[in-house]
Design a protein around this motif. Structure first.
Motif, short mmCIF file in Angstrom:
data_model
loop_
_atom_site.label_atom_id
_atom_site.label_comp_id
_atom_site.label_asym_id
_atom_site.label_seq_id
_atom_site.Cartn_x
_atom_site.Cartn_y
_atom_site.Cartn_z
N VAL A 85 37.81 6.44 -35.64
CA VAL A 85 36.61 5.74 -36.12
C VAL A 85 36.98 4.44 -36.81
N TYR A 86 38.07 4.47 -37.53
CA TYR A 86 38.47 3.26 -38.27
C TYR A 86 38.72 2.09 -37.31
N ASP A 87 39.28 2.36 -36.12
CA ASP A 87 39.52 1.29 -35.15
C ASP A 87 38.22 0.65 -34.69
N LEU A 145 37.71 10.74 -37.59
CA LEU A 145 37.42 9.82 -38.70
C LEU A 145 38.68 9.12 -39.18
N MET A 146 39.78 9.86 -39.25
CA MET A 146 41.02 9.30 -39.78
C MET A 146 41.77 8.44 -38.75
N LEU A 149 37.51 5.93 -47.41
CA LEU A 149 38.15 6.98 -46.61
C LEU A 149 39.27 7.66 -47.37
N ASP A 150 40.05 6.87 -48.09
CA ASP A 150 41.18 7.42 -48.83
C ASP A 150 40.71 8.37 -49.94
N GLU A 151 39.68 7.99 -50.67
CA GLU A 151 39.16 8.84 -51.76
C GLU A 151 38.60 10.15 -51.22
N VAL A 204 31.02 7.67 -47.63
CA VAL A 204 31.52 7.59 -46.26
C VAL A 204 30.39 7.84 -45.27
N LEU A 205 29.58 8.85 -45.52
CA LEU A 205 28.48 9.17 -44.63
C LEU A 205 27.44 8.04 -44.60
#
Length: 310
Positions: free
Chosen positions: A284-286, A280-281, A258-260, A238-239
């Protein structure tokens, strides 16, 4: 660190540390006794006598030096460097001596020097016999130690509470971690943090071997750090993606990473979230969905909305 702090604060070492201020106070109280103060006052009187005689020696030496300089300069009459009340050793200076003032000064300087040596010896002997010198050093050290111990035991203190926290911090530094000075010195920069996460298993090996594995505390530490290792493992992709300037391949790949990571975090730290994790949840995803990446765009990067496989 909170988990390790709980382990450390349950140790015998920490329980003894909590008693330290009272122990320091108990030792300091002994320095207020009548016997100690009596020895201290006696030694102070002896020390004052040494200082007084030292001034007398310095005065005689200064007067002698002044007289000799005047003689070397060719003064016809010697300066009045010797007080009329100067005590002279009987038999050592004759009335016919033409340089009576200088001889008197030399005589007094020698006598004062001997007196100084004797007074200094008496002062040192008294301090040695009564162990006053050692006791004064101990009292000074205890007065320095008292505030240090008090500050260390405060809840707001960021210092390790025992060997578990100490080894954990030392392990992070050993693999290249450099703590920032702000916020108690417990944080790393993003790049430096990624370097530590990449070698986090080395830190784990150090920490889990501090306590015997057959103890309850040792088992708890091993179980906890297995979960922490999983978080580090899932956090790294992720990073890397967030720091990368390359567009992601597809939406499913981002969601999978992200899920893991979130699942590993929930297992290790159930119900413990913070503002950046929320971003992040939820946010950031948008941005990733719109631009295909989250890293900083360079001048030669063309911003294209939507996924690369769209």
């Amino acid at each position: 660190m909170n988990f390790l702090q709980v382990i450390d604060e349950g140790s015998e070492w920490w329980q003894n540390a909590l008693k330290a201020p009272k122990e320091v106070d108990r030792y300091l109280l002994a320095f207020g006794s009548v016997e100690y103060n009596s020895r201290l006052n006696t030694n102070r009187a002896l020390a004052k006598k040494v200082i007084s005689i030292q001034k007398k020696v310095d005065s005689c030496q200064a007067a002698l030096n002044s007289m000799r300089k005047a003689q070397e300069a060719g003064d016809e009459e010697p300066i009045d460097a010797v007080d009329s009340n100067v005590e002279r050793s009987s038999g050592e200076i004759s009335e016919s001596d033409t340089n009576v003032p200088e001889l008197a000064l030399v005589d007094n300087l020698n006598n004062a020097t001997k007196e100084l040596e004797e007074a200094l010896k008496n002062c040192l002997d008294h301090a040695s016999q009564t162990k006053l010198g050692h006791q004064n050093k101990v009292r000074h050290a205890l007065n320095k130690l008292r505030p240090l111990v008090t500050n260390y035991l405060k809840k707001s203190s960021k210092q390790p509470r025992g060997k578990m926290q100490y080894v954990y911090r030392a392990g992070i530094k050993a693999v290249g971690g450099k703590f920032l000075t702000q916020h108690g010195g417990n944080e790393l920069t993003t790049d430096n943090g990624m370097d530590v996460i990449q070698r986090f298993q080395e830190v784990v090996e150090l920490v889990v071997n501090v306590l015997p594995p057959d103890t309850d505390e040792g088992e708890k530490v091993r179980e906890a750090f297995e979960k922490y290792s999983k978080v580090a493992e899932k956090m790294m992709p992720v990073l890397r993606f967030l720091k990368s300037q390359d567009k992601c391949e597809n939406e499913d790949d981002v969601l999978r990473k992200l899920d893991e990571f979130i699942r590993a975090w929930e297992v290790a730290f159930p119900g413990k979230y913070f503002i950046k994790l929320h971003h992040l949840m939820q946010h950031v995803y948008d941005i990733i969905k719109k631009y295909g990446m989250f890293g900083i765009f360079t001048a030669n990067k063309k911003v294209v909305t939507g996924w690369s496989n769209a």
